[in-house]
Write a protein that holds these residues in place. Structure first.
Motif, PDB file in Angstrom:
ATOM      1  N   LYS A 197       0.160  -4.735  28.490  1.00 21.05           N
ATOM      2  CA  LYS A 197      -0.470  -6.152  29.348  1.00 21.05           C
ATOM      3  C   LYS A 197      -1.007  -6.786  28.340  1.00 21.05           C
ATOM      4  CE  LYS A 197      -1.582  -2.774  33.073  1.00 21.05           C
ATOM      5  NZ  LYS A 197      -2.766  -2.137  33.933  1.00 21.05           N
ATOM      6  N   ILE A 198      -0.613  -7.968  28.500  1.00 23.76           N
ATOM      7  CA  ILE A 198      -1.298  -9.292  27.830  1.00 23.76           C
ATOM      8  C   ILE A 198      -2.250 -10.157  28.629  1.00 23.76           C
ATOM      9  CG2 ILE A 198      -0.706 -11.394  26.670  1.00 23.76           C
ATOM     10  CD1 ILE A 198       1.317  -9.998  24.999  1.00 23.76           C
TER      11      ILE A 198
ATOM     12  N   LEU B 218      -5.764 -11.178  24.870  1.00 23.58           N
ATOM     13  CA  LEU B 218      -5.835  -9.757  24.800  1.00 23.58           C
ATOM     14  C   LEU B 218      -4.632  -8.888  24.835  1.00 23.58           C
ATOM     15  CD1 LEU B 218      -8.097  -7.502  24.168  1.00 23.58           C
ATOM     16  CD2 LEU B 218      -8.486  -7.655  26.698  1.00 23.58           C
ATOM     17  N   SER B 219      -4.017  -8.105  24.163  1.00 27.45           N
ATOM     18  CA  SER B 219      -3.007  -7.174  24.333  1.00 27.45           C
ATOM     19  C   SER B 219      -3.330  -5.739  24.550  1.00 27.45           C
ATOM     20  CB  SER B 219      -1.972  -7.192  23.249  1.00 27.45           C
ATOM     21  OG  SER B 219      -1.465  -8.595  23.153  1.00 27.45           O
ATOM     22  N   ILE B 220      -3.048  -5.081  25.762  1.00 31.22           N
ATOM     23  CA  ILE B 220      -3.341  -3.868  26.019  1.00 31.22           C
ATOM     24  C   ILE B 220      -2.254  -2.716  25.813  1.00 31.22           C
ATOM     25  CG2 ILE B 220      -4.884  -2.265  27.572  1.00 31.22           C
ATOM     26  CD1 ILE B 220      -6.009  -4.773  28.899  1.00 31.22           C
ATOM     27  N   TYR B 221      -2.426  -1.904  24.929  1.00 31.37           N
ATOM     28  CA  TYR B 221      -1.253  -0.910  24.840  1.00 31.37           C
ATOM     29  C   TYR B 221      -1.626   0.215  25.827  1.00 31.37           C
ATOM     30  CZ  TYR B 221       0.760  -3.806  21.047  1.00 31.37           C
ATOM     31  OH  TYR B 221       1.245  -5.021  20.458  1.00 31.37           O
TER      32      TYR B 221
ATOM     33  N   ASP C 170      -1.889   3.152  25.083  1.00 31.11           N
ATOM     34  CA  ASP C 170      -2.675   4.324  24.751  1.00 31.11           C
ATOM     35  C   ASP C 170      -4.308   3.654  24.945  1.00 31.11           C
ATOM     36  OD1 ASP C 170      -2.840   2.451  22.683  1.00 31.11           O
ATOM     37  OD2 ASP C 170      -2.427   3.913  21.070  1.00 31.11           O
ATOM     38  N   GLY C 171      -4.587   2.585  25.309  1.00 30.88           N
ATOM     39  CA  GLY C 171      -5.628   2.143  25.402  1.00 30.88           C
ATOM     40  C   GLY C 171      -6.179   1.116  24.329  1.00 30.88           C
ATOM     41  N   THR C 172      -5.271   0.911  23.124  1.00 32.22           N
ATOM     42  CA  THR C 172      -5.576   0.074  22.084  1.00 32.22           C
ATOM     43  C   THR C 172      -5.440  -1.190  22.468  1.00 32.22           C
ATOM     44  OG1 THR C 172      -4.587   1.780  20.519  1.00 32.22           O
ATOM     45  CG2 THR C 172      -4.974  -0.537  19.667  1.00 32.22           C
TER      46      THR C 172
ATOM     47  N   GLU D  27       5.368   4.835  18.082  1.00 29.42           N
ATOM     48  CA  GLU D  27       4.628   6.172  17.812  1.00 29.42           C
ATOM     49  C   GLU D  27       3.755   6.779  18.889  1.00 29.42           C
ATOM     50  OE1 GLU D  27       1.876   4.450  14.840  1.00 29.42           O
ATOM     51  OE2 GLU D  27       3.407   4.569  13.125  1.00 29.42           O
ATOM     52  N   ILE D  28       3.377   5.785  19.934  1.00 24.03           N
ATOM     53  CA  ILE D  28       2.852   6.418  21.085  1.00 24.03           C
ATOM     54  C   ILE D  28       3.822   7.439  21.737  1.00 24.03           C
ATOM     55  CG2 ILE D  28       1.958   5.603  23.283  1.00 24.03           C
ATOM     56  CD1 ILE D  28       1.166   2.881  22.273  1.00 24.03           C
TER      57      ILE D  28
END
Length: 248
Positions: free
Chosen positions: A209-210, A221-224, A226-228, A246-247
């Motif tokens: 999500k951006i 803000l970029s949200i991956y 895994d919460g990063t 890698e996730i």
């Protein structure tokens, strides 16, 4: 250029301004290329855009200086994929030699694919942007991109990873856009290929999500998955594909 929707691959076509017969007439025993696509459960495979070009039936064009020049005539077809029963794939064949008095030749094939259900990635998504893949068969430039392609020889198998991305515009229309993203744009120059097999690996559970800036000049803000979280400058949306790979 005329765009023609067809149910079958080899209809009669018209090219305005061509003095010769305007029919596309592939030889009955002519060579074809078969396109096979593995269809992920949550992905729609859109019809192929198929372009044939003719050196005999050329189009007149005006240069930047106003002079009259010409270029190879072309026709754009929409060729649907057909489901292969029990295989989980879709496919169709495209004639390499378009035939006819214009001596049509296959120039390129392009098709798109997108997520079939926007709602599974959240509420308020207004746009669903597809990704695509292009195969070039002559020396003309691809229908999109910067003209570069990868040379491939003989029958080919292509596998590539894709991820969902939702961008939330918080300045202009406050709308969310879904797209299917890959680390590279796939464009291939096909040499002597008669079979193309494409298998997209779609990781629908790895949503990125951006959040766009709330006012001009702010960062995104970029949200991956895994919460990063990462912060980027306004207008910059590069994904960290290494992180996504890698996730688990």
């Amino acid at each position: 250029m005329k765009r023609t929707n067809i149910l079958y691959l080899l209809p009669l076509l018209a090219l305005s301004g061509c003095a010769l017969s305007e029919e596309l007439s592939p030889p009955p025993d002519g060579k074809t290329v078969k396109i096979v696509v593995v269809k992920p459960a949550d992905i729609d495979i859109l019809p192929m855009d198929v372009i044939y070009r003719s050196e005999k039936c050329r189009d007149k064009i005006f240069t930047s200086t106003g002079a009259v020049s010409s270029r190879a005539g072309y026709h754009l077809l929409t060729v649907p994929f057909k489901s292969e029963m029990g295989s989980g794939t879709v496919s169709n064949r495209v004639a390499l030699d378009g035939g006819g008095q214009c001596e049509w030749k296959l120039s390129n094939i392009r098709f798109q694919f997108k997520f079939s259900d926007m709602t599974k990635f959240g509420a308020g998504i207004k746009k669903n942007i597809p990704n695509d893949i292009v195969f070039v068969f002559d020396n003309n430039s691809p229908p999109r991109g910067n003209g570069h392609y990868e040379d491939v020889y003989g029958d080919i198998k292509i596998k590539n990873d894709y991820y969902p991305l939702v961008i939330y515009d918080r300045i202009i229309d406050h709308a969310k856009t879904l797209s299917i993203e890959s680390e590279r744009m796939l464009t291939y120059k096909v040499h002597d290929g008669r079979s193309i097999f494409f298998e997209p690996h779609v990781y629908s559970d790895k949503l990125v999500k951006i959040l766009g800036p709330e006012k001009i000049g702010d960062n995104t803000l970029s949200i991956y998955p895994d919460g990063t979280q990462t912060i980027k400058k306004k207008g910059s949306y590069p994904l960290d594909f290494k992180k996504l790979n890698e996730i688990k």
